[in-house]
Scaffold this motif. Structure first.
Motif, PDB file in Angstrom:
ATOM      1  N   ILE A 189       0.842  -1.192   0.000  1.00 57.47           N
ATOM      2  CA  ILE A 189       0.000   0.000   0.000  1.00 57.47           C
ATOM      3  C   ILE A 189       0.879   1.244   0.000  1.00 57.47           C
ATOM      4  N   ALA A 190       0.597   2.176  -0.898  1.00 58.03           N
ATOM      5  CA  ALA A 190       1.226   3.501  -0.853  1.00 58.03           C
ATOM      6  C   ALA A 190       0.177   4.469  -0.325  1.00 58.03           C
ATOM      7  N   LEU A 191       0.499   5.130   0.776  1.00 56.36           N
ATOM      8  CA  LEU A 191      -0.462   5.981   1.467  1.00 56.36           C
ATOM      9  C   LEU A 191      -0.031   7.439   1.398  1.00 56.36           C
ATOM     10  N   ILE A 192      -0.960   8.299   0.954  1.00 51.56           N
ATOM     11  CA  ILE A 192      -0.665   9.735   0.927  1.00 51.56           C
ATOM     12  C   ILE A 192      -1.803  10.503   1.590  1.00 51.56           C
ATOM     13  N   SER A 193      -1.489  11.683   2.083  1.00 44.40           N
ATOM     14  CA  SER A 193      -2.498  12.595   2.622  1.00 44.40           C
ATOM     15  C   SER A 193      -2.361  13.946   1.929  1.00 44.40           C
ATOM     16  N   THR A 194      -3.435  14.712   1.941  1.00 46.88           N
ATOM     17  CA  THR A 194      -3.369  16.059   1.379  1.00 46.88           C
ATOM     18  C   THR A 194      -4.038  17.031   2.337  1.00 46.88           C
ATOM     19  N   GLY A 195      -3.595  18.279   2.280  1.00 45.26           N
ATOM     20  CA  GLY A 195      -4.236  19.305   3.094  1.00 45.26           C
ATOM     21  C   GLY A 195      -3.256  20.315   3.653  1.00 45.26           C
ATOM     22  N   ASP A 196      -3.479  21.590   3.369  1.00 45.20           N
ATOM     23  CA  ASP A 196      -2.643  22.653   3.923  1.00 45.20           C
ATOM     24  C   ASP A 196      -2.731  22.721   5.445  1.00 45.20           C
ATOM     25  N   GLU A 197      -3.829  22.213   5.993  1.00 45.87           N
ATOM     26  CA  GLU A 197      -4.046  22.335   7.434  1.00 45.87           C
ATOM     27  C   GLU A 197      -3.294  21.292   8.264  1.00 45.87           C
ATOM     28  N   LEU A 198      -2.729  20.267   7.595  1.00 47.49           N
ATOM     29  CA  LEU A 198      -2.129  19.152   8.319  1.00 47.49           C
ATOM     30  C   LEU A 198      -0.711  19.461   8.784  1.00 47.49           C
ATOM     31  N   VAL A 199      -0.441  19.102  10.027  1.00 47.61           N
ATOM     32  CA  VAL A 199       0.859  19.337  10.639  1.00 47.61           C
ATOM     33  C   VAL A 199       1.402  17.998  11.155  1.00 47.61           C
ATOM     34  N   PRO A 200       2.691  17.701  10.929  1.00 48.36           N
ATOM     35  CA  PRO A 200       3.281  16.478  11.491  1.00 48.36           C
ATOM     36  C   PRO A 200       3.277  16.523  13.015  1.00 48.36           C
ATOM     37  N   LEU A 201       3.286  15.372  13.635  1.00 48.38           N
ATOM     38  CA  LEU A 201       3.250  15.299  15.092  1.00 48.38           C
ATOM     39  C   LEU A 201       4.505  15.877  15.734  1.00 48.38           C
ATOM     40  N   THR A 202       5.554  16.003  14.970  1.00 53.11           N
ATOM     41  CA  THR A 202       6.814  16.526  15.519  1.00 53.11           C
ATOM     42  C   THR A 202       6.843  18.042  15.637  1.00 53.11           C
ATOM     43  N   LEU A 203       5.821  18.712  15.072  1.00 49.31           N
ATOM     44  CA  LEU A 203       5.800  20.176  15.081  1.00 49.31           C
ATOM     45  C   LEU A 203       4.659  20.689  15.955  1.00 49.31           C
ATOM     46  N   LEU A 205       1.390  22.955  16.961  1.00 48.69           N
ATOM     47  CA  LEU A 205       0.253  23.478  16.207  1.00 48.69           C
ATOM     48  C   LEU A 205       0.282  25.002  16.190  1.00 48.69           C
ATOM     49  N   THR A 206      -0.099  25.556  15.070  1.00 50.81           N
ATOM     50  CA  THR A 206      -0.273  27.002  14.928  1.00 50.81           C
ATOM     51  C   THR A 206      -1.723  27.259  14.552  1.00 50.81           C
ATOM     52  N   PRO A 207      -2.201  28.508  14.642  1.00 51.22           N
ATOM     53  CA  PRO A 207      -3.618  28.787  14.349  1.00 51.22           C
ATOM     54  C   PRO A 207      -4.065  28.238  12.995  1.00 51.22           C
ATOM     55  N   GLY A 208      -5.203  27.549  12.990  1.00 52.00           N
ATOM     56  CA  GLY A 208      -5.784  27.006  11.768  1.00 52.00           C
ATOM     57  C   GLY A 208      -5.247  25.644  11.374  1.00 52.00           C
ATOM     58  N   LYS A 209      -4.290  25.088  12.143  1.00 47.81           N
ATOM     59  CA  LYS A 209      -3.675  23.812  11.793  1.00 47.81           C
ATOM     60  C   LYS A 209      -4.208  22.681  12.681  1.00 47.81           C
ATOM     61  N   ILE A 210      -4.123  21.453  12.178  1.00 48.39           N
ATOM     62  CA  ILE A 210      -4.483  20.253  12.945  1.00 48.39           C
ATOM     63  C   ILE A 210      -3.431  19.181  12.692  1.00 48.39           C
ATOM     64  N   TYR A 211      -3.336  18.251  13.625  1.00 43.24           N
ATOM     65  CA  TYR A 211      -2.399  17.153  13.424  1.00 43.24           C
ATOM     66  C   TYR A 211      -2.962  16.152  12.412  1.00 43.24           C
ATOM     67  N   ASP A 212      -2.059  15.519  11.679  1.00 41.32           N
ATOM     68  CA  ASP A 212      -2.434  14.524  10.663  1.00 41.32           C
ATOM     69  C   ASP A 212      -2.728  13.190  11.352  1.00 41.32           C
ATOM     70  N   ALA A 236       0.570  19.546  -0.032  1.00 43.77           N
ATOM     71  CA  ALA A 236      -0.199  20.784   0.107  1.00 43.77           C
ATOM     72  C   ALA A 236      -1.332  20.791  -0.903  1.00 43.77           C
ATOM     73  N   ASP A 237      -2.304  21.660  -0.678  1.00 40.32           N
ATOM     74  CA  ASP A 237      -3.461  21.747  -1.570  1.00 40.32           C
ATOM     75  C   ASP A 237      -3.116  22.529  -2.837  1.00 40.32           C
ATOM     76  N   ARG A 238      -2.179  21.955  -3.609  1.00 39.33           N
ATOM     77  CA  ARG A 238      -1.813  22.515  -4.909  1.00 39.33           C
ATOM     78  C   ARG A 238      -1.683  21.367  -5.909  1.00 39.33           C
ATOM     79  N   SER A 259      -5.346   7.499  -0.875  1.00 41.10           N
ATOM     80  CA  SER A 259      -5.162   8.889  -0.452  1.00 41.10           C
ATOM     81  C   SER A 259      -6.207   9.235   0.594  1.00 41.10           C
ATOM     82  N   SER A 260      -5.870  10.217   1.402  1.00 40.16           N
ATOM     83  CA  SER A 260      -6.791  10.722   2.407  1.00 40.16           C
ATOM     84  C   SER A 260      -7.018  12.209   2.138  1.00 40.16           C
TER      85      SER A 260
END
Length: 413
Positions: A189-203, A205-212, A236-238, A259-260
């Protein structure tokens, strides 16, 4: 307006694009949880020889047929037979041999007396066999003897094709001498996610962001199903970012790309467009709740499934559409999520789509009852954590009063 298709039609369209993966031989010590790609037949009898099921004394039953506490019988001990030995003696009338659990039954013996049923005290570790033993009770022919082939006979089918190997299955394969076993290749399985709002768990959170969360959850579901998962990352959403990530996914040569998010009708949902530019979209939108924006197609000749971005929608879509594909690919014959009939303890409203509602089922007086775990918003993941089942409300049904019987899909505890 893109029409919605039924859950059943979506499942049929998806599953028709897959076939079972090829088999491969692997060492037995890494076979736990793998799926057999062929049936297993016994290559010998088990037990392979008549052996003792107890520590005791091998006898001819007739010798002690009249033995009692008041009329004991004493037999001469002519041998000591430990497990793993191959006795050459022939037991005659009036003779016995001390024998250990698992040791072969000597010629002439037809029963084994437990050491506890004798007056011999030679049972300490390292003790030698006595010259004679006194017995105070009779015994039936065959008692305490495990006969050759009494468990398994030569060429008997032991395990079916498609069985997920458990610890006890590994044990019987080892007992039969299988050092390797043929299993289905793991699905890639190759798994990908998309979304400008997603933040890795290592970083942080900033306003408007959520963890993936979806990446971790979907990877866990796929790994639980026995897949090899390559987490390609988050785009990213591009258009160009999604295109780059899907290209990277294709290079891993997976059996399926998942994909998610990015497959809904938003202005920044580019996944369908990118997939279509290098392949095709078979369908988009399924008449279900949660999980309407589901896309299926092919990207560079690799099957592609685009799951919704909301966590509950993504989870439910995986169970309903991805899990059957994984079962087909591996050849597994056991279903992960059995369905049962339950009675509603409360009224339920739906919007007419086929709905999969999070609930807790409990047994009362031998009957199963169900209660929802909270509001059914597709982002309410805690309601899924609390659930032990999904209630399946058919398409077209908008209201179910208390006492209604519905199907429930049991979730793993």
């Amino acid at each position: 307006m893109v029409p919605m298709i039924s859950v059943q039609e979506a499942q049929n369209r998806i599953i028709s694009n897959f076939k079972r993966l090829e088999g491969m031989s692997i060492p037995l010590d890494v076979a736990l949880g793998r799926i057999l790609s062929e049936p297993i037949y016994s290559n010998s009898d088990l037990p392979a020889f008549d052996n003792s099921s107890v520590d005791g004394f091998a006898v001819q039953a007739d010798d002690i047929s009249l033995a009692t506490e008041n009329n004991p019988v004493t037999l001469k001990v002519i041998a000591d037979i430990p497990a793993g030995s191959s006795p050459k003696i022939v037991l005659k009338n009036g003779q016995t041999a001390r024998i250990m659990t698992g040791a072969p039954i000597p010629t002439g013996a037809n029963a084994v007396v437990m050491v506890e049923d004798t007056q011999s005290h030679q049972i300490a570790v390292g003790s030698t066999a006595p010259d004679a033993v006194t017995l105070t009770k009779d015994i039936a022919i065959g008692e305490n003897i495990r006969r050759i082939g009494s468990d398994i006979t030569f060429q008997q089918k032991i395990l079916n094709d498609g069985r997920m190997l458990r610890a006890q299955d590994i044990g019987i394969l080892a007992m039969l001498g299988y050092s390797t076993v043929r299993v289905s290749r793991k699905t890639k399985i190759a798994l990908i996610s998309t979304g400008d709002e997603l933040v890795p768990l290592t970083l942080p959170l900033t306003p408007g962001k959520i963890y993936d969360s979806n990446t971790y959850m979907l990877a866990a579901l796929a790994e639980k199903a026995g897949c090899e998962v390559s987490n390609i990352g988050t785009a990213a959403d591009r258009y160009d970012a999604v295109d780059k990530l899907l290209s990277q996914a294709a290079k891993t040569k997976p059996d399926l790309i998942i994909s998610s998010a990015g497959v809904s009708a938003g202005a920044f949902d580019y996944v369908k467009d990118v997939v279509g530019s290098s392949g095709s979209i078979n369908f988009w939108k399924v008449n279900m709740r949660p999980g309407k924006p589901l896309a299926f197609g092919s990207y560079r000749n690799i099957p592609f499934l685009g799951l919704p971005g909301n966590p509950v929608s993504s989870f439910v879509s995986f169970l309903v559409f991805v899990q059957p594909v994984l079962e087909l690919l591996s050849g597994v014959t056991t279903k992960e999520n059995p369905q049962v009939k339950v009675t509603l303890s409360e009224s339920i409203e739906s919007d007419g789509r086929e709905s999969y509602l999070r609930a807790v089922i409990r047994k009362e007086n031998g009957k199963l009852f169900a209660t929802l775990t909270g509001h059914q918003g597709s982002g309410n993941l805690i309601s899924l954590v609390r659930a032990n089942a999904l209630l399946i409300i058919p398409s077209g049904v908008k209201f179910c009063p208390p006492g209604t019987e519905v199907d429930a899909w049991i979730l793993e505890n």
